[in-house]
Write a protein that holds these residues in place. Structure first.
Motif, mmCIF file in Angstrom:
data_model
loop_
_atom_site.group_PDB
_atom_site.id
_atom_site.type_symbol
_atom_site.label_atom_id
_atom_site.label_comp_id
_atom_site.label_asym_id
_atom_site.label_seq_id
_atom_site.Cartn_x
_atom_site.Cartn_y
_atom_site.Cartn_z
ATOM 1 N N ARG A 186 98.591 -102.639 -50.509
ATOM 2 C CA ARG A 186 97.521 -102.914 -49.550
ATOM 3 C C ARG A 186 96.469 -103.780 -50.242
ATOM 4 O O ARG A 186 96.120 -103.541 -51.391
ATOM 5 C CB ARG A 186 96.862 -101.617 -49.099
ATOM 6 N N PRO A 187 95.937 -104.779 -49.541
ATOM 7 C CA PRO A 187 94.874 -105.598 -50.132
ATOM 8 C C PRO A 187 93.635 -104.751 -50.432
ATOM 9 O O PRO A 187 93.227 -103.939 -49.613
ATOM 10 C CB PRO A 187 94.565 -106.632 -49.043
ATOM 11 N N ARG A 188 93.072 -104.944 -51.614
ATOM 12 C CA ARG A 188 91.886 -104.191 -52.035
ATOM 13 C C ARG A 188 90.933 -105.114 -52.781
ATOM 14 O O ARG A 188 90.612 -104.875 -53.934
ATOM 15 C CB ARG A 188 92.278 -103.024 -52.941
ATOM 16 N N ALA A 189 90.480 -106.148 -52.144
ATOM 17 C CA ALA A 189 89.592 -107.114 -52.794
ATOM 18 C C ALA A 189 88.269 -106.482 -53.207
ATOM 19 O O ALA A 189 87.585 -106.988 -54.095
ATOM 20 C CB ALA A 189 89.339 -108.293 -51.858
ATOM 21 N N ASP A 190 87.925 -105.362 -52.583
ATOM 22 C CA ASP A 190 86.642 -104.726 -52.852
ATOM 23 C C ASP A 190 86.637 -103.906 -54.137
ATOM 24 O O ASP A 190 85.597 -103.431 -54.565
ATOM 25 C CB ASP A 190 86.250 -103.825 -51.679
ATOM 26 N N ARG A 191 87.774 -103.712 -54.754
ATOM 27 C CA ARG A 191 87.863 -102.846 -55.923
ATOM 28 C C ARG A 191 88.407 -103.606 -57.132
ATOM 29 O O ARG A 191 89.361 -104.361 -57.024
ATOM 30 C CB ARG A 191 88.787 -101.670 -55.595
ATOM 31 N N ALA A 192 87.795 -103.371 -58.286
ATOM 32 C CA ALA A 192 88.240 -104.021 -59.524
ATOM 33 C C ALA A 192 89.637 -103.527 -59.904
ATOM 34 O O ALA A 192 89.992 -102.376 -59.653
ATOM 35 C CB ALA A 192 87.254 -103.729 -60.645
ATOM 36 N N TRP A 193 90.404 -104.407 -60.523
ATOM 37 C CA TRP A 193 91.750 -104.072 -60.996
ATOM 38 C C TRP A 193 91.663 -103.929 -62.505
ATOM 39 O O TRP A 193 91.437 -104.910 -63.213
ATOM 40 C CB TRP A 193 92.729 -105.161 -60.585
ATOM 41 N N THR A 194 91.849 -102.727 -63.011
ATOM 42 C CA THR A 194 91.596 -102.455 -64.427
ATOM 43 C C THR A 194 92.722 -102.890 -65.359
ATOM 44 O O THR A 194 92.532 -102.890 -66.571
ATOM 45 C CB THR A 194 91.322 -100.951 -64.642
ATOM 46 N N HIS A 195 93.870 -103.259 -64.822
ATOM 47 C CA HIS A 195 95.020 -103.596 -65.669
ATOM 48 C C HIS A 195 95.427 -105.066 -65.567
ATOM 49 O O HIS A 195 96.589 -105.405 -65.760
ATOM 50 C CB HIS A 195 96.214 -102.704 -65.305
ATOM 51 N N GLN A 196 94.478 -105.947 -65.285
ATOM 52 C CA GLN A 196 94.784 -107.359 -65.059
ATOM 53 C C GLN A 196 95.487 -108.004 -66.257
ATOM 54 O O GLN A 196 96.361 -108.837 -66.077
ATOM 55 C CB GLN A 196 93.502 -108.125 -64.701
ATOM 56 N N ALA A 197 95.156 -107.600 -67.470
ATOM 57 C CA ALA A 197 95.757 -108.211 -68.665
ATOM 58 C C ALA A 197 97.217 -107.804 -68.852
ATOM 59 O O ALA A 197 98.010 -108.563 -69.402
ATOM 60 C CB ALA A 197 94.952 -107.837 -69.903
#
Length: 156
Positions: free
Chosen positions: A87-98
């Motif tokens: 589900r799209p969640r643009a409002d929440r930071a993604w902590t595992h981007q790296a």
């Protein structure tokens, strides 16, 4: 091909007939992310660690239970990659981007036709079961965190 699910996926494009044509011609369609769904790019080694297996044949059942949503596998680049559709969640930071980047607005994903469930090429590991069937971002985050802890524990 499951018509309602395929239509739902195709309508992520402004011209859904383009997706249908790509599926008919090549078996895959390039779909924009961010509106209907996003994807987490999960390295194969991370998924294997999280599922505590090296048997890739077990992964469809294991991932289906763990993520409760659709997953695509692509072995063309980066040593094997799973994409959990979320589900799209643009409002929440993604902590595992790296480690496991979240792909969203301005990104595209190669999405296989629904009958492509085996290699060669990009295929579904876990099929979407109905329109809007997506993994919850929190569930995907938990799988990533567990896979990282298992991997780090094995390195010590």
């Amino acid at each position: 091909m499951k018509t309602t699910v395929a239509d739902w996926l195709a309508h992520s494009q402004r011209a859904p007939e383009q997706a249908r044509r790509e599926w008919a011609d090549t078996g895959v369609a390039l779909l924009p992310l961010g509106h209907r769904f996003e994807a987490a790019r999960l390295p194969e080694r991370l998924v294997l660690a999280a599922m505590c297996t090296t048997d890739r044949k077990q992964l469809p059942a294991l991932l289906g239970r763990a993520l409760n949503g659709p997953v695509i596998y692509d072995n063309r680049t980066m040593g094997g990659t799973y994409y959990a559709l979320m589900r799209p969640r643009a409002d929440r930071a993604w902590t595992h981007q790296a480690v496991a980047p979240r792909l969203g607005a301005s990104d595209y994903l190669v999405v296989p036709r629904l009958d492509r469930k085996e290699p060669p090429g990009t295929h579904w590991t876990v099929l979407p079961r109905f329109e809007g069937d997506l993994c919850e971002p929190e569930t995907v985050t938990a799988l990533i965190a567990y896979g990282l802890s298992v991997s780090q524990g094995a390195q010590q």
